[in-house]
Design an enzyme around this catalytic site. Structure first.
Site, PDB file in Angstrom:
ATOM      1  N   PRO A   2      37.494  57.183  12.371  1.00  0.00           N
ATOM      2  CA  PRO A   2      36.629  56.898  11.224  1.00  0.00           C
ATOM      3  C   PRO A   2      35.973  58.181  10.740  1.00  0.00           C
ATOM      4  O   PRO A   2      35.249  58.814  11.460  1.00  0.00           O
ATOM      5  CB  PRO A   2      35.578  55.955  11.789  1.00  0.00           C
ATOM      6  N   GLU A   3      36.291  58.568   9.550  1.00  0.00           N
ATOM      7  CA  GLU A   3      35.625  59.706   8.932  1.00  0.00           C
ATOM      8  C   GLU A   3      35.328  59.296   7.506  1.00  0.00           C
ATOM      9  O   GLU A   3      35.415  58.143   7.156  1.00  0.00           O
ATOM     10  CB  GLU A   3      36.514  60.948   9.001  1.00  0.00           C
ATOM     11  N   HIS A  90      39.241  43.841  21.158  1.00  0.00           N
ATOM     12  CA  HIS A  90      38.234  44.824  20.774  1.00  0.00           C
ATOM     13  C   HIS A  90      37.341  44.358  19.629  1.00  0.00           C
ATOM     14  O   HIS A  90      36.632  45.148  19.032  1.00  0.00           O
ATOM     15  CB  HIS A  90      38.913  46.143  20.427  1.00  0.00           C
ATOM     16  N   ARG A 108      36.445  51.859  21.736  1.00  0.00           N
ATOM     17  CA  ARG A 108      35.673  52.637  22.710  1.00  0.00           C
ATOM     18  C   ARG A 108      34.186  52.332  22.694  1.00  0.00           C
ATOM     19  O   ARG A 108      33.433  52.889  23.469  1.00  0.00           O
ATOM     20  CB  ARG A 108      35.919  54.122  22.491  1.00  0.00           C
ATOM     21  N   ARG A 152      23.139  82.414   9.632  1.00  0.00           N
ATOM     22  CA  ARG A 152      23.477  81.642  10.830  1.00  0.00           C
ATOM     23  C   ARG A 152      24.593  82.323  11.606  1.00  0.00           C
ATOM     24  O   ARG A 152      25.660  82.597  11.072  1.00  0.00           O
ATOM     25  CB  ARG A 152      23.909  80.214  10.454  1.00  0.00           C
TER      26      ARG A 152
END
Length: 271
Positions: A2-3, A90, A108, A152
DNA sequence: CACTTTGTTTCCAC
DNA sequence: TGTGGAAACAAAGT
């Protein structure tokens, strides 16, 4: 995985299918799987509610319910929302909306669902999810990106994964964006030249747009809300392609661990 | 068995 | 206090 793109798809379908409809029942199949406080809350509070709106911030879906209630769905890794599918091993939560069903699956169990009030929502958004701008909105500009990277010393990849800088970029799309921009993932962010920042900006947007157009990346077990696989994985240039030749120069794609993540790149093309 | 996967948190050093 | 690196955590499939 999932993105961003799959969340876009889910939100679009949620809007289309759920807005204004009543949630008649919410069945908790395995209450212990969801965060303990939310399963109880679900049972008591969701019955008969009407969904007013759905918003997305990063990988967090926020569904606004009446009486200042909010349902948060945080999809991580193997989290899925699938319409019209038979529940399986699931499937942890089943939303019944009229005759339609929406399954929340999570192999998961890294993700979570939470029903909360306005104060709780604000608390979560402010304290836990200080998201940066959406990469595909006008809030995200080359100037903003340059400013975020300036001074940074951390590797560019670590900063791109930081949701407080940019919301919704995960491991796949960071690796693919850096490849497209020709930038080595280990480069200290502050060493990026103006032209490279510009190139990276364009790479991020084009990678995401292409991925969305193809329904996301089914590299392991991600599927769309319809249950169909995405097709962007066929366009992955580097992600999990270590040992394979670089599509541009033919050199070997390498894999290292950076920011605790598997990192894939072409040592020749990315400097 | 080791290893992978994500987002977040925690710890440690500077 | 900020920064950055590294590790830990959740769980289960390969």
């Amino acid at each position: 995985m999932p993105e961003l793109p799959e969340v876009e798809t889910i939100v679009r379908e949620l809007r289309r299918k759920l807005t204004g409809r009543k949630i008649r029942d919410v069945k908790i199949k395995l209450p212990t799987v969801i965060k303990p406080q939310s399963s109880q809350y679900f049972r008591k509070n969701l019955i008969g509610q009407t969904i007013k709106d759905v918003a997305r911030r990063g990988k967090l879906i926020i569904i606004e319910l009446p009486r200042r209630r909010f349902l948060l769905i945080h999809l991580k890794l193997t989290g899925q929302l699938i319409f019209g599918e038979a529940p399986h091993k699931h499937t942890h939560v089943i939303f019944q909306i009229g005759r339609a069903t929406l399954n929340y699956n999570d192999l998961r169990k890294f993700g979570f669902l939470l029903l909360t009030d306005k104060a709780g929502l604000q608390d979560i958004l402010i304290r836990r999810f200080k998201f940066g701008p959406e990469p595909l909105t006008k809030d995200f500009t080359p100037v903003y990106l340059a400013k975020s990277l300036a001074g940074r010393g951390a590797p560019i990849k670590a900063l791109l994964l930081d949701q407080t800088i940019l919301a919704g970029l995960g491991n796949i799309y960071v690796d693919e964006s850096l490849f497209r921009a020709g930038i080595h993932p280990k480069r200290a962010a502050k060493t990026l030249k103006r032209a490279e920042v510009e190139k990276l900006f364009k790479a991020i947007r084009s990678v995401l747009k292409q991925a969305i157009a193809r329904g996301g990346s089914s590299s392991q077990n991600y599927v769309r809300t319809s249950g169909r696989a995405g097709r962007f994985q066929n366009l992955h240039n580097v992600y999990r392609r270590h040992g394979h030749p670089c599509p541009v120069c033919g050199g070997e794609i390498k894999r290292i661990v950076l920011a605790g993540r598997g990192t894939h790149f072409c040592p020749k093309c990315q400097t």
